[in-house]
Design a protein around this motif. Sequence first.
Motif, PDB file in Angstrom:
ATOM      1  N   SER A  70       5.502 -45.444  -3.659  1.00 43.79           N
ATOM      2  CA  SER A  70       5.743 -46.874  -3.736  1.00 43.79           C
ATOM      3  C   SER A  70       5.818 -47.251  -5.203  1.00 43.79           C
ATOM      4  N   CYS A  71       6.344 -48.438  -5.472  1.00 38.07           N
ATOM      5  CA  CYS A  71       6.416 -48.853  -6.872  1.00 38.07           C
ATOM      6  C   CYS A  71       6.310 -50.353  -6.992  1.00 38.07           C
ATOM      7  N   THR A  72       5.920 -50.793  -8.185  1.00 33.74           N
ATOM      8  CA  THR A  72       5.876 -52.209  -8.531  1.00 33.74           C
ATOM      9  C   THR A  72       6.793 -52.387  -9.729  1.00 33.74           C
ATOM     10  N   PRO A  73       8.058 -52.805  -9.460  1.00 35.26           N
ATOM     11  CA  PRO A  73       9.049 -52.876 -10.551  1.00 35.26           C
ATOM     12  C   PRO A  73       8.588 -53.732 -11.736  1.00 35.26           C
ATOM     13  N   ALA A  74       7.904 -54.866 -11.463  1.00 30.74           N
ATOM     14  CA  ALA A  74       7.486 -55.752 -12.555  1.00 30.74           C
ATOM     15  C   ALA A  74       6.557 -55.030 -13.538  1.00 30.74           C
ATOM     16  N   GLU A  75       5.797 -54.070 -13.031  1.00 31.21           N
ATOM     17  CA  GLU A  75       4.857 -53.328 -13.891  1.00 31.21           C
ATOM     18  C   GLU A  75       5.399 -51.971 -14.315  1.00 31.21           C
ATOM     19  N   GLY A  76       6.501 -51.573 -13.703  1.00 30.91           N
ATOM     20  CA  GLY A  76       7.030 -50.238 -13.978  1.00 30.91           C
ATOM     21  C   GLY A  76       6.092 -49.138 -13.501  1.00 30.91           C
ATOM     22  N   SER A  77       5.305 -49.452 -12.472  1.00 27.88           N
ATOM     23  CA  SER A  77       4.352 -48.447 -11.997  1.00 27.88           C
ATOM     24  C   SER A  77       4.823 -47.815 -10.687  1.00 27.88           C
ATOM     25  N   ILE A  78       4.581 -46.518 -10.599  1.00 28.40           N
ATOM     26  CA  ILE A  78       4.956 -45.746  -9.416  1.00 28.40           C
ATOM     27  C   ILE A  78       3.717 -45.031  -8.909  1.00 28.40           C
ATOM     28  N   ARG A  79       3.537 -45.024  -7.607  1.00 28.28           N
ATOM     29  CA  ARG A  79       2.420 -44.305  -7.000  1.00 28.28           C
ATOM     30  C   ARG A  79       2.945 -43.302  -5.985  1.00 28.28           C
ATOM     31  N   LEU A  80       2.399 -42.115  -6.037  1.00 33.20           N
ATOM     32  CA  LEU A  80       2.795 -41.077  -5.078  1.00 33.20           C
ATOM     33  C   LEU A  80       1.612 -40.726  -4.190  1.00 33.20           C
ATOM     34  N   SER A  81       1.897 -40.522  -2.912  1.00 31.13           N
ATOM     35  CA  SER A  81       0.842 -40.123  -1.984  1.00 31.13           C
ATOM     36  C   SER A  81       0.361 -38.711  -2.318  1.00 31.13           C
ATOM     37  N   HIS A  82      -0.957 -38.526  -2.278  1.00 30.52           N
ATOM     38  CA  HIS A  82      -1.522 -37.186  -2.566  1.00 30.52           C
ATOM     39  C   HIS A  82      -1.058 -36.172  -1.519  1.00 30.52           C
ATOM     40  N   ARG A  83      -0.523 -36.659  -0.389  1.00 30.73           N
ATOM     41  CA  ARG A  83      -0.038 -35.728   0.632  1.00 30.73           C
ATOM     42  C   ARG A  83       1.151 -34.899   0.133  1.00 30.73           C
ATOM     43  N   LEU A  84       1.788 -35.354  -0.960  1.00 28.28           N
ATOM     44  CA  LEU A  84       2.915 -34.587  -1.516  1.00 28.28           C
ATOM     45  C   LEU A  84       2.449 -33.374  -2.315  1.00 28.28           C
ATOM     46  N   GLN A  85       1.162 -33.365  -2.671  1.00 28.77           N
ATOM     47  CA  GLN A  85       0.641 -32.268  -3.489  1.00 28.77           C
ATOM     48  C   GLN A  85       0.761 -30.964  -2.716  1.00 28.77           C
ATOM     49  N   GLY A  86       1.336 -29.969  -3.362  1.00 27.02           N
ATOM     50  CA  GLY A  86       1.529 -28.679  -2.706  1.00 27.02           C
ATOM     51  C   GLY A  86       2.887 -28.553  -2.043  1.00 27.02           C
ATOM     52  N   MET A  87       3.634 -29.643  -1.950  1.00 28.87           N
ATOM     53  CA  MET A  87       4.993 -29.551  -1.405  1.00 28.87           C
ATOM     54  C   MET A  87       5.928 -29.026  -2.498  1.00 28.87           C
ATOM     55  N   PRO A  88       7.107 -28.517  -2.104  1.00 26.91           N
ATOM     56  CA  PRO A  88       8.011 -27.964  -3.123  1.00 26.91           C
ATOM     57  C   PRO A  88       8.370 -29.000  -4.198  1.00 26.91           C
ATOM     58  N   GLU A  89       8.615 -28.488  -5.393  1.00 25.05           N
ATOM     59  CA  GLU A  89       8.941 -29.354  -6.524  1.00 25.05           C
ATOM     60  C   GLU A  89      10.105 -30.309  -6.243  1.00 25.05           C
ATOM     61  N   TYR A  90      11.136 -29.782  -5.560  1.00 24.71           N
ATOM     62  CA  TYR A  90      12.313 -30.632  -5.355  1.00 24.71           C
ATOM     63  C   TYR A  90      12.003 -31.812  -4.443  1.00 24.71           C
ATOM     64  N   VAL A  91      10.958 -31.677  -3.604  1.00 32.29           N
ATOM     65  CA  VAL A  91      10.564 -32.782  -2.715  1.00 32.29           C
ATOM     66  C   VAL A  91       9.826 -33.853  -3.536  1.00 32.29           C
ATOM     67  N   VAL A  92       8.894 -33.402  -4.380  1.00 33.86           N
ATOM     68  CA  VAL A  92       8.168 -34.341  -5.242  1.00 33.86           C
ATOM     69  C   VAL A  92       9.170 -35.050  -6.173  1.00 33.86           C
TER      70      VAL A  92
END
Length: 147
Positions: A70-92
Motif C-alpha cells: 500500500s502507499c500514501t502518495p502525499a507522504e511518498g511512503s510505501i508499505r509492503l506486507s511481511h508475507r512477501l518476505q521469502g518470495m522470489p525477487e521478481y515478485v517483491v
Amino acid sequence: MLIPARMSEAEEQRWVGVMLDKLAAQESKRILGDEELTERAERLSAQYFEGRARPDSVRWVTNQNTRWGSCTPAEGSIRLSHRLQGMPEYVVDYVLVHELAHLLVPGHGPRFWELLEAYPRTERARGYLEGVVAADRLPHLPAARGE
Ligand SMILES: [Zn+2]
C-alpha cells in the motif's frame, strides 16, 4: 567446516563448491532491511519510470494481511506486507513497481496498467501472487499439514 577425513582432494573441492553454492542461495534469500528496500524502490523507479516516482520511505509491515502493498502518495511512503518476505525477487519487485506507479497514478485504470507494462514480469508476478492466495484458500489435506 567439517569435512569427512577420507575425501580425495577432488571430492573435497567439489564438496566445498556445493557448500558455497548453498551459502550463496541463502544469501540471495536474505530479507532486505527498510533502508535497502527504499534504495531498491528508487532503483526500480529510475529503471521503469525515469525516476518520476519518488518514494521517501519503504518499509515492511506485519499488520497487512489482505494486501501485498500500500502507499500514501502525499507522504511518498510505501508499505509492503511481511508475507512477501521469502518470495522470489521478481515478485517483491513487482509489488514495489505497483506501489511506485500509484505514487504517479491513483486507482487501477488503463493509465495505471500502461505504466505497469514497463515492468516485464508483471503478468508472471501477478500469477504467482494469485497462486499464493488460491493455495491459502484450499482446504488443507491432513497429510500435508505441517502442524
Ligand atoms: Zn494497486
